[in-house]
Design a protein around this motif. Structure first.
Motif, PDB file in Angstrom:
ATOM      1  N   GLN A  91     -43.942 -25.569  18.954  1.00 50.51           N
ATOM      2  CA  GLN A  91     -43.470 -24.213  19.270  1.00 50.51           C
ATOM      3  C   GLN A  91     -43.726 -23.266  18.107  1.00 50.51           C
ATOM      4  OE1 GLN A  91     -39.430 -24.066  20.730  1.00 50.51           O
ATOM      5  NE2 GLN A  91     -39.188 -21.922  20.189  1.00 50.51           N
ATOM      6  N   ASP A  92     -44.185 -22.069  18.439  1.00 49.95           N
ATOM      7  CA  ASP A  92     -44.289 -21.018  17.436  1.00 49.95           C
ATOM      8  C   ASP A  92     -42.937 -20.335  17.293  1.00 49.95           C
ATOM      9  OD1 ASP A  92     -46.954 -21.528  17.005  1.00 49.95           O
ATOM     10  OD2 ASP A  92     -47.658 -19.992  18.400  1.00 49.95           O
ATOM     11  N   TYR A  93     -42.599 -19.915  16.079  1.00 53.05           N
ATOM     12  CA  TYR A  93     -41.270 -19.375  15.802  1.00 53.05           C
ATOM     13  C   TYR A  93     -41.210 -17.848  15.823  1.00 53.05           C
ATOM     14  CZ  TYR A  93     -40.637 -24.190  14.285  1.00 53.05           C
ATOM     15  OH  TYR A  93     -40.592 -25.563  14.234  1.00 53.05           O
ATOM     16  N   ALA A  94     -42.328 -17.201  16.063  1.00 50.34           N
ATOM     17  CA  ALA A  94     -42.346 -15.748  16.194  1.00 50.34           C
ATOM     18  C   ALA A  94     -43.266 -15.386  17.348  1.00 50.34           C
ATOM     19  CB  ALA A  94     -42.808 -15.080  14.901  1.00 50.34           C
ATOM     20  N   ALA A  95     -42.917 -14.343  18.090  1.00 46.96           N
ATOM     21  CA  ALA A  95     -43.715 -13.921  19.235  1.00 46.96           C
ATOM     22  C   ALA A  95     -44.796 -12.939  18.794  1.00 46.96           C
ATOM     23  CB  ALA A  95     -42.825 -13.276  20.290  1.00 46.96           C
ATOM     24  N   LEU A  96     -45.935 -12.993  19.468  1.00 42.99           N
ATOM     25  CA  LEU A  96     -47.060 -12.117  19.134  1.00 42.99           C
ATOM     26  C   LEU A  96     -46.673 -10.633  19.133  1.00 42.99           C
ATOM     27  CD1 LEU A  96     -50.088 -11.691  18.575  1.00 42.99           C
ATOM     28  CD2 LEU A  96     -50.474 -11.806  21.041  1.00 42.99           C
ATOM     29  N   PRO A  97     -45.948 -10.130  20.150  1.00 48.52           N
ATOM     30  CA  PRO A  97     -45.603  -8.695  20.127  1.00 48.52           C
ATOM     31  C   PRO A  97     -44.769  -8.294  18.910  1.00 48.52           C
ATOM     32  CG  PRO A  97     -45.276  -9.602  22.323  1.00 48.52           C
ATOM     33  CD  PRO A  97     -45.519 -10.769  21.408  1.00 48.52           C
ATOM     34  N   MET A  98     -43.870  -9.176  18.463  1.00 47.17           N
ATOM     35  CA  MET A  98     -43.032  -8.844  17.315  1.00 47.17           C
ATOM     36  C   MET A  98     -43.865  -8.772  16.033  1.00 47.17           C
ATOM     37  SD  MET A  98     -39.509 -10.951  17.985  1.00 47.17           S
ATOM     38  CE  MET A  98     -38.765 -10.152  16.559  1.00 47.17           C
ATOM     39  N   VAL A  99     -44.777  -9.697  15.862  1.00 44.38           N
ATOM     40  CA  VAL A  99     -45.614  -9.681  14.661  1.00 44.38           C
ATOM     41  C   VAL A  99     -46.548  -8.475  14.696  1.00 44.38           C
ATOM     42  CG1 VAL A  99     -47.330 -10.943  13.320  1.00 44.38           C
ATOM     43  CG2 VAL A  99     -45.460 -12.184  14.415  1.00 44.38           C
ATOM     44  N   LYS A 100     -47.079  -8.154  15.870  1.00 43.65           N
ATOM     45  CA  LYS A 100     -47.941  -6.971  15.985  1.00 43.65           C
ATOM     46  C   LYS A 100     -47.165  -5.709  15.630  1.00 43.65           C
ATOM     47  CE  LYS A 100     -50.841  -6.497  19.300  1.00 43.65           C
ATOM     48  NZ  LYS A 100     -51.477  -6.389  20.622  1.00 43.65           N
ATOM     49  N   ALA A 101     -45.914  -5.632  16.091  1.00 43.67           N
ATOM     50  CA  ALA A 101     -45.096  -4.454  15.760  1.00 43.67           C
ATOM     51  C   ALA A 101     -44.862  -4.365  14.257  1.00 43.67           C
ATOM     52  CB  ALA A 101     -43.766  -4.517  16.504  1.00 43.67           C
ATOM     53  N   ALA A 102     -44.627  -5.520  13.621  1.00 39.48           N
ATOM     54  CA  ALA A 102     -44.415  -5.525  12.170  1.00 39.48           C
ATOM     55  C   ALA A 102     -45.665  -5.082  11.417  1.00 39.48           C
ATOM     56  CB  ALA A 102     -43.992  -6.920  11.710  1.00 39.48           C
ATOM     57  N   LEU A 103     -46.825  -5.331  12.020  1.00 35.67           N
ATOM     58  CA  LEU A 103     -48.092  -4.946  11.406  1.00 35.67           C
ATOM     59  C   LEU A 103     -48.501  -3.522  11.770  1.00 35.67           C
ATOM     60  CD1 LEU A 103     -50.056  -8.256  12.074  1.00 35.67           C
ATOM     61  CD2 LEU A 103     -49.410  -7.388   9.824  1.00 35.67           C
ATOM     62  N   GLY A 104     -47.717  -2.887  12.660  1.00 36.42           N
ATOM     63  CA  GLY A 104     -48.054  -1.536  13.100  1.00 36.42           C
ATOM     64  C   GLY A 104     -49.116  -1.503  14.163  1.00 36.42           C
ATOM     65  N   LYS A 105     -49.305  -2.634  14.875  1.00 35.05           N
ATOM     66  CA  LYS A 105     -50.306  -2.705  15.946  1.00 35.05           C
ATOM     67  C   LYS A 105     -49.555  -2.774  17.282  1.00 35.05           C
ATOM     68  CE  LYS A 105     -53.661  -5.667  15.204  1.00 35.05           C
ATOM     69  NZ  LYS A 105     -54.837  -4.772  15.165  1.00 35.05           N
ATOM     70  N   THR A 106     -49.812  -1.826  18.156  1.00 32.89           N
ATOM     71  CA  THR A 106     -49.049  -1.745  19.413  1.00 32.89           C
ATOM     72  C   THR A 106     -49.902  -1.968  20.650  1.00 32.89           C
ATOM     73  OG1 THR A 106     -49.363   0.656  19.475  1.00 32.89           O
ATOM     74  CG2 THR A 106     -47.352  -0.170  18.415  1.00 32.89           C
ATOM     75  N   THR A 107     -51.229  -2.067  20.504  1.00 29.16           N
ATOM     76  CA  THR A 107     -52.097  -2.266  21.656  1.00 29.16           C
ATOM     77  C   THR A 107     -52.899  -3.548  21.490  1.00 29.16           C
ATOM     78  OG1 THR A 107     -53.865  -0.960  20.626  1.00 29.16           O
ATOM     79  CG2 THR A 107     -52.300   0.218  22.043  1.00 29.16           C
ATOM     80  N   ALA A 108     -53.430  -4.033  22.600  1.00 30.45           N
ATOM     81  CA  ALA A 108     -54.251  -5.236  22.568  1.00 30.45           C
ATOM     82  C   ALA A 108     -55.613  -4.914  21.963  1.00 30.45           C
ATOM     83  CB  ALA A 108     -54.424  -5.805  23.977  1.00 30.45           C
ATOM     84  N   ASP A 109     -56.101  -5.793  21.121  1.00 26.21           N
ATOM     85  CA  ASP A 109     -57.447  -5.631  20.584  1.00 26.21           C
ATOM     86  C   ASP A 109     -57.991  -7.003  20.219  1.00 26.21           C
ATOM     87  OD1 ASP A 109     -56.356  -6.365  18.115  1.00 26.21           O
ATOM     88  OD2 ASP A 109     -56.109  -4.294  17.474  1.00 26.21           O
ATOM     89  N   ASP A 110     -59.190  -7.006  19.636  1.00 28.69           N
ATOM     90  CA  ASP A 110     -59.835  -8.280  19.355  1.00 28.69           C
ATOM     91  C   ASP A 110     -59.226  -9.024  18.176  1.00 28.69           C
ATOM     92  OD1 ASP A 110     -60.627  -6.586  17.403  1.00 28.69           O
ATOM     93  OD2 ASP A 110     -62.773  -6.901  17.635  1.00 28.69           O
ATOM     94  N   ARG A 111     -58.169  -8.464  17.559  1.00 33.24           N
ATOM     95  CA  ARG A 111     -57.512  -9.157  16.449  1.00 33.24           C
ATOM     96  C   ARG A 111     -56.303  -9.975  16.899  1.00 33.24           C
ATOM     97  NH1 ARG A 111     -59.577  -7.899  11.363  1.00 33.24           N
ATOM     98  NH2 ARG A 111     -61.564  -6.885  11.727  1.00 33.24           N
ATOM     99  N   ASP A 112     -55.957  -9.918  18.178  1.00 35.33           N
ATOM    100  CA  ASP A 112     -54.792 -10.661  18.651  1.00 35.33           C
ATOM    101  C   ASP A 112     -54.929 -12.158  18.386  1.00 35.33           C
ATOM    102  OD1 ASP A 112     -53.766  -8.279  19.439  1.00 35.33           O
ATOM    103  OD2 ASP A 112     -53.519  -8.802  21.548  1.00 35.33           O
ATOM    104  N   ASP A 113     -56.137 -12.702  18.550  1.00 35.03           N
ATOM    105  CA  ASP A 113     -56.350 -14.130  18.306  1.00 35.03           C
ATOM    106  C   ASP A 113     -56.082 -14.476  16.844  1.00 35.03           C
ATOM    107  OD1 ASP A 113     -56.983 -14.561  20.921  1.00 35.03           O
ATOM    108  OD2 ASP A 113     -59.154 -14.609  20.623  1.00 35.03           O
ATOM    109  N   LEU A 114     -56.482 -13.583  15.932  1.00 34.76           N
ATOM    110  CA  LEU A 114     -56.242 -13.830  14.508  1.00 34.76           C
ATOM    111  C   LEU A 114     -54.751 -13.794  14.196  1.00 34.76           C
ATOM    112  CD1 LEU A 114     -59.079 -11.692  12.857  1.00 34.76           C
ATOM    113  CD2 LEU A 114     -59.032 -14.163  13.235  1.00 34.76           C
ATOM    114  N   ILE A 115     -54.031 -12.874  14.831  1.00 32.52           N
ATOM    115  CA  ILE A 115     -52.585 -12.789  14.602  1.00 32.52           C
ATOM    116  C   ILE A 115     -51.895 -14.036  15.151  1.00 32.52           C
ATOM    117  CG2 ILE A 115     -50.488 -11.480  15.090  1.00 32.52           C
ATOM    118  CD1 ILE A 115     -52.223  -8.982  15.326  1.00 32.52           C
TER     119      ILE A 115
END
Length: 284
Positions: A91-115
């Motif tokens: 199990q991952d301990y943080a959700a992708l949307p939360m980490v994206k928000a912390a990084l200031g990223k709010t839309t889907a892009d080609d970096r989601d896989d890296l995150i």
């Protein structure tokens, strides 16, 4: 590489962009190969908005899956990808949307896989750093623990230390030697009130004489933690964001036009403070 539970849907997404880097529609297909190399039936692809394509296959085998998005028509391309399937998957301990928000990223892009990769790496690093994992098995499995060196007395009670037990439902305890075990009765799990505080059970207790002088104890249980502690989730978020940003400082040096060049510290004191109460102590 992201890891998913066997039988759960795997969210796949693909973007199609033209030469001007603008999202555009095209003819899109996805191919999936099972860990044994056989081809998985093509999943249904949806097109929720211009240039965005999604599929949610449900894997039927454990291991590493290999796939590829192929695009033809207005744009021609092939984009390979991979993911892992476990039973259960870690199990991952943080959700992708939360980490994206912390990084200031709010839309889907080609970096989601890296995150997502950074989140998984942060989760597994926390597991290794703490010497335990913070999710529960789906089914009960048996583990054995030696009596010598693993047991002690607490007052009149005999205590044997065990791995984290997420829930007492379905737990069985046996004593004996490899190949010959007898069910034990009258045992209690500790520490007291572990479930109230959202923590696992880590010991089995009983009156003096419950454990043999030698041999082993075999425990069948769902191992792990009942829920992910808030501190672990926050530590994972911070660590995942740190891992993702490291792509901008591959040599360990981060630069800025405002404050110049600075070396990236080896550890994050906030992450260390968050996970410190959960680290299992070891004796060198």
């Amino acid at each position: 590489m992201a890891t998913y539970d066997l039988g759960d849907g795997v969210p796949l997404e693909h973007e199609v962009r033209n030469a001007d880097n603008v999202l555009t529609n095209a003819t899109v297909a996805v191919v999936l190969n099972r860990p044994d190399g056989t081809t998985f039936p093509a999943p249904t692809i949806t097109n929720p908005s211009t240039g965005i394509y999604r599929a949610v296959p449900v894997p039927d085998a454990v291991g590493t899956w290999i796939g590829a998005w192929s695009t033809s028509g207005a744009v021609t391309s092939v984009q390979p990808f991979s993911f892992a399937v476990g039973d259960p998957g870690p199990q991952d301990y943080a959700a992708l949307p939360m980490v994206k928000a912390a990084l200031g990223k709010t839309t889907a892009d080609d970096r989601d896989d890296l995150i997502q990769q950074a989140i998984t790496a942060a989760s597994r690093l926390i597991d290794r750093r703490c010497g335990r994992r913070f999710y529960a098995d789906k089914v009960a499995t048996a583990r054995t623990f030696p009596v010598c060196g693993q047991s002690a007395y607490a007052g009149v009670d005999q205590v044997i230390l065990v791995d984290d037990i997420a829930t007492l439902t379905g737990v069985t305890v046996e004593t004996g030697t490899t190949g010959s075990y007898t069910a034990a009765s009258g045992w209690e799990a500790g520490p007291d009130n572990a479930a109230v505080y959202g923590r696992p059970y880590t010991e089995l207790r009983a009156g003096a004489g419950w454990l043999p002088a030698t041999g082993r104890v075999r425990v069948t249980a769902r191992w792990g933690w009942p829920t992910v502690p808030d501190e672990i989730a926050q530590a994972c978020l911070l660590l995942a964001a740190r891992f993702y940003r490291r792509k901008d400082s591959p040599q360990g040096v981060l630069g800025s036009a405002e404050w110049g060049v600075a070396r990236v510290s080896r550890t994050d004191p906030d992450v260390e403070a968050l996970i410190a109460p959960f680290v299992i102590p070891t004796i060198a």
